[in-house]
Design an enzyme around this catalytic site. Structure first.
Site, mmCIF file in Angstrom:
data_model
loop_
_atom_site.group_PDB
_atom_site.id
_atom_site.type_symbol
_atom_site.label_atom_id
_atom_site.label_comp_id
_atom_site.label_asym_id
_atom_site.label_seq_id
_atom_site.Cartn_x
_atom_site.Cartn_y
_atom_site.Cartn_z
ATOM 1 N N GLY A 45 0.730 -1.100 0.063
ATOM 2 C CA GLY A 45 -0.199 0.100 0.107
ATOM 3 C C GLY A 45 0.854 1.239 -0.053
ATOM 4 N N GLY A 47 1.600 4.926 2.017
ATOM 5 C CA GLY A 47 1.464 5.973 3.183
ATOM 6 C C GLY A 47 1.699 7.343 2.744
ATOM 7 C CG ASP A 170 -3.435 9.953 12.152
ATOM 8 O OD1 ASP A 170 -4.560 10.315 12.063
ATOM 9 O OD2 ASP A 170 -2.511 9.766 11.040
#
Lengths: 539, 318
Positions: A45, A47, A170
């Site tokens: 993925g 980021g 976060d």
């Protein structure tokens, strides 16, 4: 490769000779590994810093995730967000915090390469899923013991962070990684920072803040009301709100507070938790962001909305989602909540089922087109709101001409799995904007030159979207000009949603460009030119 | 959590460094001392708190434990560690500021290692001597970022430094400041801790912060004549007598070291200002040691010469 060879050559080496053969050369201590120490197995993925790859360590044979650190802004050298994350992770050691095992460096193949800066990777253990991806998987249903088990681990990890003076800033489902042994770990410390206030004490909630930090943190859906009202002197309680959101998300299977803008986010928070009053949120009127708020009084529907999950769950959720950040429950007390002491009891991590569907990456990618969220570890999603309108528009304006894939004529939902939106835009669009320092409250003089422009171009608007620090400066406020179509709206799919927003935007920018402020567009154009000029000059 | 402790150098490592380095010991020490002083001076001009500059000093020492001294210009290594430390701190400084400060410190007008009171100081402050041209800045900037990466790589990104200063104050509070005025003994202890940063014995790489703090308090108490507890009070702070003794001597010797190293620098022809690689190379060939290091120095010289030429060409063009 090397490990295989040595095995073949030496048959079965004794532990001692193996150790001698593999020890570090005494006179050539090296701080970091090389990328060749890992066998890269495929992309997982993307980021904030860049791509995340799955890899196998040639030394230990363990599966790891390699998180590439992109040099956003060469002007300032190594990105401060990455430095801060590395520094924090190196200080931490807890079973519910993602461990930073190593740093690996990749040197350019040809040393004559013009861009000869080496690429750095953060090496962490490989985790099979992230919570957000897992909840998106239609074949996965969490049982109550399972939710309790994850919640306990999440709270343990957070308790450890807070008692070590660290704000995560976060907290969200996508940053919680889960492996097939049932272990949950908190990841992505790109926005985390040292907390200077008092650490939480049992029975005392989050306590009082001691100093100001930037309020431009936490992804919007998980952002607590005090941050939405721009409280700067916040406390560890901001992370606890995120835990509440994650808890609700685990119960219902989808994000519980998916706001479209900061104002809308506050509205739906009030829908859930009630309107703020001097009793349930003392001092809220004096917060800078609350001046223009005139919420319609309502009691909050938390109890009704979560009735089916039992009174224990409702009670814990109510504690976590308290409007008053001073009395919001802290991790120590939340761990003692009766919810965890009533049947059905929390499962042991080892008893949890492993989810085949989610870890079979490719199958998900190609057969379940809606599950575009990559499984763990997604790595940094810092700097983006879940909606990512701004990023989308940023990329859209810049390169739809170059790359036909991006136009709105491209059918929705059928975009390939590799092409997750935000990072995708950043990768191939214009040079990315560097995230401003997460703690711009330090008045770090020289960076201010970039951040000086009014954010979001909204200027006078009180309700302008702040999103999260990074890429939002050029964002047009989207809430007004975007036609809301309830029919095909699906909150379950943040990614899918994002894509749709983005597509809408593409359409808007052509057919409805009048509705957007032309001045703002011009500004944006100019800024971009300036940016480009600066780049040219630099080279 | 390892907030309170530092990674330390192994005896092996220190031995390697001291015995098999390419340079004679006293030259190693001179370079170390001068560069640490330069970092401190730059920290002051950049208005960085001592907590930041001191961390830069420690990182620099760690870096040179791993990488050869002569690999880069000393002032550049100092700038890179300071830049990196400031960036991680609440007080970041821009490459531009660093470039200006280091240009000044290395210029003939600087008072670094050349106080205005010193004899035969012509004492002219000539701003054009430390004017930073755009090309010079670009070159500095490139070197700074390259070295930043180098330092991070060498340290495996471990930029955490625990300083003993706050501990020393806490310990003094626990000792009720030994019944002397707080400022006197506190100030003295901090002075010892700061001086220890410059010590070529690399005290911050061999001792943990608590030991350093206790040793500084011990020295400070002796200097101001405060009465220390009769018992072995350092044990309360987890310090052993032997290590304390070593550190006490080490800290007290920094001043003497410093004087001697300044003399050494003068003997090498560095009357004033910062010692540079070219001075060290000249000294080596004067001693007839240039051969021993052989090709390495030559290659470096060659590269440096080529870079100088290129720079000049660029400056002429620009």
């Amino acid at each position: 490769m090397s490990i295989l060879e040595s095995r073949e050559a030496g048959g079965a080496p004794s532990p001692r000779s193996f150790a001698i053969a593999h020890q570090r050369p005494k006179n050539s201590f090296l701080g970091c590994s090389r990328i060749t120490d890992y066998e890269v197995l495929g992309k997982l993925g993307e980021g904030t810093f860049g791509e995340v790859h799955r890899a196998r360590s040639k030394k230990t044979g363990a599966l790891v995730a390699l998180k590439k650190i992109i040099m956003h802004n060469e002007k300032d050298g190594f990105p401060i967000t990455a430095l801060r994350e590395i520094k924090l992770l190196k200080l931490l050691s807890h079973k519910n915090i993602l461990r930073l095992e190593d740093m690996a460096v990749e040197h350019p193949v040809r040393s004559s390469d013009k861009r000869k800066r080496p690429i750095m990777y953060m090496v962490t253990p490989y985790m099979d899923h992230d919570l957000s991806g897992l909840l998106d998987n239609p074949s996965v249903h969490f049982t109550e013991p399972q939710i309790k088990c994850y919640m306990l681990q999440l709270l343990e990890g957070l308790k450890y962070l807070h008692e070590n003076h660290i704000l995560h800033r976060d907290m969200k489902a996508a940053n919680l990684l889960i492996n097939n042994k049932g272990i949950l770990q908190i990841a992505d410390f790109g926005l985390a920072r040292h907390y200077e206030g008092e650490v939480p004490k049992p029975g005392r909630g989050g306590g009082e803040g001691r100093r100001d930090y930037t309020s431009l943190v936490v992804t919007r859906w998980y952002r607590p009301p005090e941050l939405l009202m721009h409280l700067k002197r916040y406390t560890t309680a901001i992370d606890m709100w995120g835990v509440g959101c994650v808890f609700g998300e685990m119960l219902t299977g989808k994000p519980i507070l998916a706001g479209d803008s900061d104002l809308h986010q506050l509205e739906i928070i009030f829908d859930l938790c009630g309107t703020p009053t001097d009793e349930n949120m003392p001092g809220w009127r004096s917060l800078p962001g609350a001046e223009t708020l005139q919420p319609r009084p309502r009691p909050g529907n938390l109890a009704q909305r979560f009735r089916e999950y039992g009174s224990g769950a409702v009670s814990l959720l109510r504690e976590l989602l308290k409007l008053d950040w001073r009395s919001r429950v802290n991790a120590i007390d939340a761990l003692q909540h009766p919810y965890f002491r009533t049947a059905p009891y929390p499962a042991k991590p080892s008893d949890l089922p492993s989810f085949e569907e989610s870890h079979e990456l490719d199958r998900r990618k190609f057969h379940d087109r809606r599950a575009a969220l990559p499984p763990a570890p997604k790595g940094g999603t810092v700097g983006r709101g879940p909606h990512d309108g701004p990023n989308a528009s940023f990329g859209n304006d810049s390169f739809s001409g170059r790359n036909g894939v991006n136009g709105s004529r491209y059918p929705r939902n059928s975009r390939g799995p590799e092409e997750r939106l935000p990072a995708w835009h950043r990768d191939r669009g214009l040079p990315p904007r560097p995230p401003p320092p997460a703690d711009s409250d330090h008045g770090d003089g020289y960076r201010d030159s970039r951040g000086g422009r009014p954010r979001g171009g909204g200027g006078v608007r009180q309700d302008v979207d702040t999103y999260i620090p990074s890429y939002d400066r050029d964002a047009p406020p989207r809430r007004d000009d975007r036609p809301r179509r309830r029919d095909d709206r699906d909150d379950r799919r943040p990614d899918w949603d994002r894509r749709r927003d983005y597509d809408d935007h593409g359409r808007n920018s052509r057919t409805r460009s009048r509705s957007r402020s032309p001045i703002r567009d011009r500004d944006r154009e100019r800024d971009r030119d300036r940016e480009r000029d600066r780049d040219v000059y630099r080279r | 959590m390892s907030h309170m402790t530092n990674p330390l150098a192994t005896p092996d490592r220190l031995f390697q460094r001291r015995s098999f380095g390419a340079l004679p010991l006293e030259l190693q020490d001179t370079i170390f001392f001068a560069t640490q002083c330069l970092t401190q001076a730059a920290g002051i001009l950049l208005q960085l708190p001592q907590s930041v500059t001191a961390q830069a000093n420690v990182l620099l020492a760690r870096y040179w434990l791993v990488e050869p001294l002569m690999a880069h210009e000393f002032s550049d290594v100092s700038a890179a560690t300071l830049y990196l430390t400031a960036k991680c701190s609440p007080h970041p400084r821009s490459p531009r500021d660093l470039s200006n400060v280091y240009a000044y410190l290395l210029s003939a007008s600087s008072t670094f290692f050349s106080p205005p009171t010193a004899p035969n100081n012509n004492n002219n402050n000539n701003p054009s001597a430390y004017y930073v041209s755009e090309t010079a800045y670009q070159a500095f900037h490139t070197r700074l970022l390259a070295l930043e990466g180098r330092v991070l790589y060498a340290l495996s990104f471990d930029t955490h430094v625990a300083l003993p200063h706050p501990l020393a104050v806490t310990y003094l509070q626990a000792l009720e400041f030994l019944h002397v005025p707080k400022e006197t003994i506190g100030g003295k202890a901090v002075q010892y801790l700061n001086a220890a940063l410059l010590s070529p014995q690399m005290l911050y790489l061999t001792s943990q912060p608590n030991t350093l703090a206790v040793a500084a308090i011990y020295n400070a108490a002796r200097d101001v004549g405060a009465k220390m507890p009769e018992c072995e009070w350092w044990e309360v702070f987890d310090v052993e007598r032997e290590e304390l003794g070593f550190l006490v001597v080490g800290m007290r010797s920094v001043e003497g070291w410093g004087r001697k190293l300044r003399e050494d620098m003068k003997a090498m022809g560095v009357e004033r200002g910062m010692i540079m690689r070219k001075h060290v190379e000249a000294e080596l060939s004067r001693r007839g040691l240039g051969v021993r290091i052989g090709n390495k120095v030559d290659a470096e010289e060659e590269a440096a010469r080529m870079m100088d030429e290129k720079m000049e060409a660029m400056e002429v063009a620009g």
